[in-house]
Structures are given as C-alpha cells and as structure tokens.
Design a protein around this motif. Structure first.
Motif, PDB file in Angstrom:
ATOM      1  N   THR A   1       0.780   3.879  -2.930  1.00 45.49           N
ATOM      2  CA  THR A   1       0.490   5.297  -2.711  1.00 45.49           C
ATOM      3  C   THR A   1       1.738   6.321  -3.063  1.00 45.49           C
TER       4      THR A   1
ATOM      5  N   LEU B   1      -5.971   1.117   2.241  1.00 42.13           N
ATOM      6  CA  LEU B   1      -5.292   0.098   1.648  1.00 42.13           C
ATOM      7  C   LEU B   1      -4.635  -1.051   2.156  1.00 42.13           C
TER       8      LEU B   1
ATOM      9  N   SER C   1       0.897  -1.183  -0.028  1.00 41.78           N
ATOM     10  CA  SER C   1      -0.026   0.013  -0.006  1.00 41.78           C
ATOM     11  C   SER C   1       0.895   1.287   0.044  1.00 41.78           C
TER      12      SER C   1
END
Length: 91
Positions: free
Chosen positions: A35, A70, A31
């Motif tokens: 990101t 996430l 994640s």
C-alpha cells in the motif's frame, strides 16, 4: 441418564497450531508495504492528473482500506496453507 460431552480443546491451541499470529504479522506487513508503494507511486510520482478527482487525503483513506483488505486476505490464504500442511502431517 445424561450423556457427558467431551471437553473441547481451547481455541488458543488451534490458533497456535495454525500459526495465525505469524501469518497475520506477515500478511499485514506485506500489505502495508504494498500500500505504501502504491500510495507513493500515485500521489508522489504521478501527482495530480487533470480531470481526476481525489486529494492525497482521499488516497490515504483508500490506502487504509487496501492495506486492511489485502492484509486480511493474505492472512486467510496463509492460514489455509498452514491448515493444509497440518492436515497432511496428521494423515
């Protein structure tokens, strides 16, 4: 007459059996990578778009929310897969 309640196994055994630490490490790593890619694309490559509000700091805050959410979602999904495998092995 008082009935004896059987002892429950410690929670750490369940955490170890489901590989939650490994799942969390993998989920949050993926994640954070995702990101970072989204942040670089939106802030560095696209840059400022006329008519849209938002500063790089605001996108950084949104990135933190995206990474945390996430990561938690991936950790939960991977843990469910681990639980399903463990249940199949026990059958």
């Amino acid at each position: 007459m008082q009935e004896e309640i059987p002892e429950r196994p410690p929670t750490s055994n369940l955490i170890e059996a489901l590989n939650i630490r490994r799942n969390a490490a993998f989920g949050f790593t993926m994640s954070i990578v995702f990101t970072a890619l989204v942040y670089v694309y939106r802030v560095v490559l696209v840059g400022h778009v006329r008519g849209q509000a938002g500063t790089p700091t605001a996108y950084l805050a949104l990135g933190f929310v995206l990474a945390f959410t996430l990561g938690a979602l991936l950790t939960a999904a991977l843990t469910l897969v681990s639980a399903r495998r463990l249940a199949r092995d026990l059958d």
